[in-house]
Design a protein around this motif. Structure first.
Motif, PDB file in Angstrom:
ATOM      1  N   GLU A   1      19.682   7.600  13.885  1.00 59.58           N
ATOM      2  CA  GLU A   1      19.058   7.049  15.087  1.00 59.58           C
ATOM      3  C   GLU A   1      18.324   5.740  14.752  1.00 59.58           C
ATOM      4  O   GLU A   1      18.442   4.748  15.486  1.00 59.58           O
TER       5      GLU A   1
ATOM      6  N   LEU B   1      24.012   6.148  20.225  1.00 56.33           N
ATOM      7  CA  LEU B   1      22.895   7.076  20.380  1.00 56.33           C
ATOM      8  C   LEU B   1      23.237   8.204  21.347  1.00 56.33           C
ATOM      9  O   LEU B   1      22.856   9.354  21.117  1.00 56.33           O
ATOM     10  N   ARG B   2      23.980   7.888  22.401  1.00 56.35           N
ATOM     11  CA  ARG B   2      24.350   8.904  23.374  1.00 56.35           C
ATOM     12  C   ARG B   2      25.264   9.957  22.760  1.00 56.35           C
ATOM     13  O   ARG B   2      25.212  11.137  23.116  1.00 56.35           O
TER      14      ARG B   2
ATOM     15  N   ASP C   1      19.086   0.529  15.247  1.00 54.85           N
ATOM     16  CA  ASP C   1      18.231  -0.621  15.564  1.00 54.85           C
ATOM     17  C   ASP C   1      18.271  -1.702  14.489  1.00 54.85           C
ATOM     18  O   ASP C   1      17.614  -2.735  14.636  1.00 54.85           O
TER      19      ASP C   1
ATOM     20  N   ASP D   1      28.834   0.385  21.168  1.00 55.18           N
ATOM     21  CA  ASP D   1      27.561  -0.297  20.948  1.00 55.18           C
ATOM     22  C   ASP D   1      26.487   0.729  20.606  1.00 55.18           C
ATOM     23  O   ASP D   1      26.725   1.933  20.597  1.00 55.18           O
ATOM     24  N   HIS D   2      25.283   0.251  20.334  1.00 54.27           N
ATOM     25  CA  HIS D   2      24.231   1.158  19.872  1.00 54.27           C
ATOM     26  C   HIS D   2      23.837   2.169  20.938  1.00 54.27           C
ATOM     27  O   HIS D   2      23.454   3.292  20.617  1.00 54.27           O
ATOM     28  N   ARG D   3      23.981   1.816  22.215  1.00 51.87           N
ATOM     29  CA  ARG D   3      23.627   2.770  23.275  1.00 51.87           C
ATOM     30  C   ARG D   3      24.594   3.943  23.300  1.00 51.87           C
ATOM     31  O   ARG D   3      24.180   5.105  23.417  1.00 51.87           O
ATOM     32  N   VAL D   4      25.893   3.662  23.192  1.00 48.40           N
ATOM     33  CA  VAL D   4      26.887   4.734  23.159  1.00 48.40           C
ATOM     34  C   VAL D   4      26.742   5.534  21.858  1.00 48.40           C
ATOM     35  O   VAL D   4      26.848   6.757  21.847  1.00 48.40           O
TER      36      VAL D   4
END
Length: 198
Positions: free
Chosen positions: A47, A18-19, A51, A13-16
């Protein structure tokens, strides 16, 4: 031993995303060999992409450390194209001059990046990432851009093998850089359509 095993594909997902963006950028740099001073800008672009609506990403990781966020051998991501997105607007303008912008971009999944570490290329990793990324998408078409250094690069052959055709060739994006080919196809991906004449 780890590098000899076929990698596992995993949706993130977008959180992983970005991480792990630093690791993804390492793969991008290994695959594309850009000037070092461009990497910070590429990081910022990727980055922002996380979104965008309909964002989806996959990584190809080493199996042995799969559950611990293994070494990334390749990655691909994309999103639903929409007005106001830089690539979408630039390509829409160019295709509008030909009269087929609506056909290709009115309901498109845009593959923003697909890269495989050179040590793992020519093993089906890129094909696996592309198939997973585009599988089950609700959009009608898929579009992307790829370097247009010559018409028979491995990337261009891969894209043609799943039905994508050249929409623009020798295309110069604003800001300089090498020429690109913009390619598009119908979803779901499949073999080339002989009626497209490509």
């Amino acid at each position: 031993m780890e590098d000899r095993e076929p990698p596992s594909l995993r949706e993130i997902d977008h959180r992983v995303f970005l991480r792990r963006l630093g690791s993804l950028l390492d793969v991008y740099a290994a695959a594309m060999s850009p000037p070092v001073e461009q990497l910070a800008g590429r990081y910022a672009i990727m980055e922002r992409h996380a979104d965008h609506p309909g964002f989806r990403a996959f990584v190809a990781e080493s199996r042995r450390s799969f559950l611990r966020g293994g070494r990334i051998h390749g990655f691909a991501y994309g999103f639903h194209g929409a007005p106001g997105q830089w690539w979408h607007d630039v390509v829409r303008h160019a295709l509008a001059e030909r009269g087929d912008a609506e056909e290709w971009l009115s309901d498109a999944f845009e593959v923003a990046e697909l890269h495989v570490d050179p040590a793992h290329q020519h093993r089906g990793v890129g094909r696996g990432l592309l198939s997973a990324l585009c599988g089950g998408r609700p959009e009608r078409t898929v579009v992307l851009s790829t370097l247009d250094l010559r018409p028979d690069t491995p990337a261009r052959r891969l894209y043609r093998s799943v039905g994508l055709v050249d929409l623009l060739t020798g295309f110069d994006f604003p800001g300089g850089g090498p020429p690109y080919a913009v390619m598009g196809g119908r979803l779901p991906l499949g073999p080339p359509d002989p009626s497209d004449g490509q």
